[in-house]
Design a protein around this motif. Structure first.
Motif, short mmCIF file in Angstrom:
data_model
loop_
_atom_site.label_atom_id
_atom_site.label_comp_id
_atom_site.label_asym_id
_atom_site.label_seq_id
_atom_site.Cartn_x
_atom_site.Cartn_y
_atom_site.Cartn_z
N PRO A 112 0.83 -1.28 -0.06
CA PRO A 112 0.50 0.12 0.08
C PRO A 112 0.53 1.29 -0.52
O PRO A 112 0.12 2.58 -0.49
CB PRO A 112 -1.14 -0.25 1.49
N TYR A 113 2.44 1.43 0.44
CA TYR A 113 3.09 2.41 0.30
C TYR A 113 3.44 2.85 -1.18
O TYR A 113 4.13 3.75 -1.54
CB TYR A 113 4.37 1.87 1.14
N LEU A 116 0.39 4.12 -4.63
CA LEU A 116 -0.36 4.95 -4.80
C LEU A 116 0.99 6.08 -5.17
O LEU A 116 1.67 5.95 -4.29
CB LEU A 116 -0.93 5.58 -3.85
N VAL A 122 -5.34 12.27 -3.15
CA VAL A 122 -6.55 10.95 -3.37
C VAL A 122 -7.44 11.12 -4.45
O VAL A 122 -7.95 10.86 -5.65
CB VAL A 122 -6.73 10.55 -2.01
N PRO A 164 -1.55 10.73 -0.18
CA PRO A 164 -1.36 8.63 0.07
C PRO A 164 0.02 9.39 1.77
O PRO A 164 -0.64 8.08 2.29
CB PRO A 164 -0.67 8.21 -0.76
N HIS A 165 1.04 9.44 1.97
CA HIS A 165 1.86 9.71 2.11
C HIS A 165 0.97 10.16 4.45
O HIS A 165 1.87 9.34 4.94
CB HIS A 165 3.06 10.52 3.21
N ARG A 172 -4.82 3.47 3.20
CA ARG A 172 -4.33 3.59 1.40
C ARG A 172 -4.84 2.03 0.65
O ARG A 172 -4.83 2.33 -0.21
CB ARG A 172 -2.78 3.29 1.70
N SER A 176 -6.56 2.59 -2.17
CA SER A 176 -6.51 1.26 -3.93
C SER A 176 -7.78 0.60 -4.41
O SER A 176 -8.08 0.69 -5.82
CB SER A 176 -5.39 0.27 -3.39
N TYR C 202 2.79 1.99 -8.29
CA TYR C 202 1.74 2.73 -9.50
C TYR C 202 1.71 2.69 -10.41
O TYR C 202 0.85 3.42 -11.25
CB TYR C 202 2.06 4.33 -7.91
#
Lengths: 336, 332, 312
Positions: A112-113, A116, A122, A164-165, A172, A176, C202
């Motif tokens: 998830p890191y 995105l 977002v 995202p961070h 996250r 996604s 991504y």
């Protein structure tokens, strides 16, 4: 009987390990020979995913499950075999031809890191695919759709202007999923979406995925190494080893009566809270790196029941009485 | 005599002129050869606690107050030289990602031998023998071959075994394992945990296992500390905590495990997520996510009480115990 | 199921911009550098309004006023920083020179960056033969000394078109020469970061969405490689200004009728030992301060745009 959505037959993929053409030449017995090392990630996978079901693919690291997901999504081209979506063949399509299927099939990634874009909010992340696939929508409609999407995955719409961070791993992964859902697909490939998350957050994401499946009649191909999760989520389970499917069974059957020696070992390794479970079956060695096309059964080297036939002949998937199918000579010969 | 006793430890992070509390009033003890687990979601402060034990908190974090006593010496007040004596030799650490600890340009053997030789004066050959012996000890097949290989040639599970071997080289009293199996497959996870368990039992080493998964912990640890937002919320024998969790957070963690729900049903999730350091709720930090929260929970911090099963900081449990005691009194 | 408002999750911390800003306020040297750079830019932009004399005036260049020392020596406040050998007001000339130097520097680096970014992106993203070919081109370009190529090229242009034409086109030619000579630096840096970013999930996610290569390269990968670009950008502007100054100093740059900082220094250099040191020293100090500020800014950007540093 439900209708098949995706059909995969004889799928193979070999990755070349040496990229430069100079490295391919080897000096051998006084002659230069062209030689290409490759890793055989998929060795003939046959699989059918039905409409509305969740098919879980389970296996250890290096068994080719991620390659399978990427091949289905067209991120890599398979070396051989066919993939059908309903009745259309979708492997070896050009990017343009594939466009039609992009809206139907989406993917949720493992990390998830990384999945995105860190430089997009977002809102931007969700807006791009919606506008790209629905250019006729007005901006107000798009905004409405984004707000609805975010709320439906449990993210406050007021935070859509954040990057995202600023979100936690679980949040996250929800985003996604929202991105994948934004083009209204009917099939989602999830490549180990839970492995980077805490147990408590895993439950949240898994529940969300189940909610969405009910709401939208989605089909999932869910890839994981964690069998504990599978039990709750899957309709059917495919156990994969070294690029082949070795057992395919409805979830209940698989958990109550695992047949393939590898499935048994995997099941015994699930950490259970109750202390009276049996000692895990220890497998000898580790998953080998498949530099050669395997001859015989892929599990031969670690299988306690292997005989000469397992080394010579590759077992075929044989349907059992209880609707499961297993590729194992020992089962076929009723030795097990 | 406790081997390690942490008392009233406060660790703060000094970020942009703000003091953010990462650990608040953490106290626990560890006996020789005992295996304890620290459990909580990410952000609960369990890794910070692990690092604090060896005084490895890096800026902007620092130990604000409290003591960490190894036998009688306070680790939090040691200088660098004294710390180096302790790190590795008395207390060793194992991390989640073995690649972070192994140097990718040196062979396994070189790294192991270097570790031995930096602490004891010993010939290369003897050091090599010790190293190979330890590799055998952690069930690595053909250790002589592995000795000359580089970390990238090994699989993830194999690397974690090498790390365990390297930790054993100096015969530490305590091993702190920070999520040692999170990066590994389920099958290998079971093996590594089994290995850690047997090594601790054989050598009388105390173990601090840090994990987010109560299922993992249950096999290894004798005692479990559950942490939430920088505080210990429940502490007790692992089996009893698992069979009869008292704190609502512990209950939530346990219920979230896939095996706690019926197949095909929704899992029991804990709503919301762990608050960040700067957004710590007042009172009991768990109250926004707690299904039983009362007004009192929002205002006051509960203190530890003995519930009979475990030591727990929760008003709900306290009230229930009081009620129970009253009833008993009335009955008598 | 629809989530109730209570269940909705709010994200965690504050934004990236505020982090950059607080880091910026914390670093006094960076503020100073930015102020100096902003001051230079402002002065360069407003040069025609700020200068005490009109450069187009016939009386601007008056040999009668040649080599007057700065005002703090002569106590004559007509010429604040004195005059040069042609009797021009030094302050006016330096202001215009700064304007020219900055224009040349920024335009040249814009050319470098555009070329380098496009080539680097394409090479890194598409890979394979295209990558090989483009990177070998970059290697060849880098194997020539930039200065040498510029000198030869400028000398050829000068002798081909004659001095008169050259003097008219000097600025454009300088921008082109400096701009075209150092694109490989950009290309290589971009390619390296593109190769790293390409592995990120991504990018796969964007491909799964069906986006085309062009969109993925420019909308998704490029913004994530911007930090190294910004750093090189500032430092390259400094380098380009130095290169222009050096070329002008060698007599291949701007003509003395329209002097840049480098041309001024070069011109003043011959009067250095005849007592009129200010003609050379004041433009030099101006140039040095500008270059220093640019480099400080670049260093600070490198430290603060690095996501790894940012994460802590």
């Amino acid at each position: 009987m439900s209708t098949p959505l995706i059909q995969i037959s004889g799928l193979e993929k070999a990755f070349a390990t040496k990229e430069s053409w100079l490295g391919q030449w080897r000096f051998h017995r006084g002659k230069f020979k062209k030689h290409q090392d490759s890793i055989h990630a998929l060795n003939g996978v046959n699989l059918t995913i039905n409409q509305g079901e969740t098919l879980c693919v389970v296996g250890e690291t290096g068994c080719g499950k991620s390659t399978l997901a990427r091949a289905i999504m067209g991120l890599i081209n398979p070396s051989a075999g066919e993939i059908h979506y309903l009745d259309q063949r979708i492997d070896h399509l050009s990017d343009q031809q594939r466009m039609l299927f992009r809206r139907r099939m989406q993917m949720v990634f493992q990390n998830p890191y990384a999945s995105l874009n860190p430089r997009m909010t977002v809102y931007q992340t969700l807006k791009e695919p919606i506008i790209f696939h629905n250019p006729e929508l007005s901006l107000a409609q798009v905004d409405q759709q984004i707000d609805d999407l975010l709320e439906s995955v449990g993210i406050s719409a007021s935070s859509s202007d954040r990057y995202p961070h600023e979100f936690s791993g679980g949040q996250r992964q929800r985003i996604s999923l929202a991105r994948a859902l934004s083009v209204e697909p009917d099939f989602i490939v999830a490549d180990e979406p839970l492995s980077a998350l805490d147990v408590s957050v895993q439950a949240q994401v898994l529940n969300l995925m189940m909610d969405k499946q009910e709401e939208r009649n989605l089909s999932y191909l869910f890839i994981t190494h964690d069998l504990a999760v599978v039990e709750h989520f899957a309709t059917r389970v495919a156990v994969m080893y070294l690029g082949r499917i070795c057992e395919l069974a409805p979830t209940n059957t698989l958990f109550n009566q695992p047949k393939h020696p590898y499935t048994r070992a995997l099941l015994s390794a699930i950490p259970r809270l109750d202390s009276n479970t049996a000692e895990p079956i220890r497998l000898i060695g580790e998953v080998p790196v498949p530099t050669e096309q395997p001859i015989g059964c892929v599990f031969q080297a670690r299988c306690p029941y292997a005989n000469q036939r397992c080394y010579d002949e590759s077992p075929a998937m044989i349907a059992q009485e209880d609707t499961s199918s297993v590729a194992c000579h020992a089962i076929e010969e009723k030795r097990l | 005599m406790n081997l390690l006793s942490v008392s009233n430890l406060h660790v703060n992070f000094h970020i942009k002129k703000h003091e953010l509390a990462a650990l608040i009033d953490v106290s626990f003890t560890l006996n020789r050869g005992e295996r304890i687990a620290i459990v909580g979601e990410s952000g609960a402060g369990k890794s910070v606690l692990g690092f604090s034990i060896v005084n490895l908190i890096s800026k902007p974090g620092y130990i604000h107050s409290g003591s960490i006593k190894l036998e009688n010496k306070d680790i939090s007040k040691m200088n660098l030289r004294q710390l180096q004596e302790i790190r590795g030799k008395r207390i060793a650490m194992i991390f989640q990602d073995p690649m972070m600890t192994l140097n990718p340009v040196l062979t396994i053997g070189d790294q192991l031998v270097e570790t031995i030789r930096s602490h004891t004066r010993i010939a290369y050959k003897d050091a090599k023998n010790i190293a190979i012996q330890k590799l055998q000890h952690v069930q690595i097949s053909s250790p002589e071959t592995r000795f000359n290989q580089y970390p990238h040639e090994l699989s993830g599970g194999m690397r974690q075994r090498v790390i365990i071997a390297s930790v054993l080289l100096l015969n530490p009293d305590i091993i702190i394992a920070d999520e040692p199996t999170t990066a590994l497959d389920v099958t290998i996870q079971a093996e590594i945990l089994q290995l850690l368990l047997s090594i601790c039992e054989d050598n009388g080493v105390a173990l601090v296992l840090i994990s987010h998964d109560l299922g993992v912990v249950s096999k290894v640890a004798e005692r479990t500390l559950v942490m939430y937002a920088g505080r210990i919320v429940e502490e007790g024998p692992t089996l009893e905590i698992i069979n009869d969790p008292q704190h609502p957070y512990t209950q939530g963690l346990l219920n979230a495990l896939p095996q706690m729900a019926l197949p095909g049903q929704r899992l029991n999730q804990i709503q919301g997520s762990m608050p960040s350091l700067s957004e710590r709720p007042s009172g009991c930090a768990f109250h926004p996510r707690c299904p039983y929260a009362t007004e009192k929970c929002q205002q006051e911090q509960p203190s530890f009480i003995n519930s009979g099963v475990s030591s727990v900081a929760c008003f709900i449990v306290e009230d229930m115990l009081n009620e129970f005691a009253d009833e008993e009194e009335a009955y008598l | 199921m629809k989530y109730t408002r209570k269940d909705l999750m709010h994200p965690l911390s504050d934004s990236r911009f505020s982090h950059m800003w607080s880091g910026f306020i914390g670093d006094k040297l960076a503020i100073l550098a930015l102020i100096i750079f902003a001051f230079y830019c402002l002065v360069a932009l407003l040069a025609p309004l700020l200068t005490p004399y009109d450069v187009n005036d016939v009386n601007f260049m008056d040999l009668m006023n040649a080599e007057i020392a700065p005002s703090w020596i002569t106590q004559d406040y007509h010429f604040l920083l004195g005059t040069d050998a042609q009797g021009r007001d030094l302050l006016t000339v330096i202001l215009y020179g700064t304007r020219l130097s900055l224009t040349i520097g920024i335009c040249a680096v814009l050319i470098q960056a555009t070329l380098g970014i496009c080539i680097g992106l394409v090479a890194g993203y598409l890979g394979g033969r295209i990558d090989n070919f483009l990177m070998r081109c970059a290697d060849i370009q880098l194997s020539f000394s930039n200065m040498m190529v510029a000198i030869i090229f400028l000398a050829i242009v000068q002798s081909l078109f004659g001095l008169a034409v050259y003097q008219q086109l000097a600025m454009v030619i300088l921008i082109l020469v400096i701009g075209l000579s150092e694109w490989p630096l950009f290309a290589r840096t971009i390619r390296a970061s593109v190769l790293a970013e390409k592995q990120q999930e991504y990018v796969d996610a964007a491909r799964v969405m069906g986006f085309g290569s062009k969109r993925i390269m420019f909308r998704h990968i490029l913004p994530n490689t911007l930090s190294p670009i910004l750093v090189i950008f500032t430092i390259q502007i400094a380098n380009a200004i130095i290169a222009e100054a050096a070329l002008s100093f060698l007599g291949l740059g701007m003509p003395s009728t329209e002097p840049s900082l480098g041309a001024l220094i070069s011109e003043g250099f011959s009067y250095m030992f005849s007592g009129s040191w200010w003609i050379c020293v004041i433009p030099s100090v101006t140039l040095i301060i500008l270059i220093l500020a640019m480099n400080l800014l670049g260093d600070w950007l490198r430290d603060h745009l690095n996501p790894k540093v940012y994460k802590d």
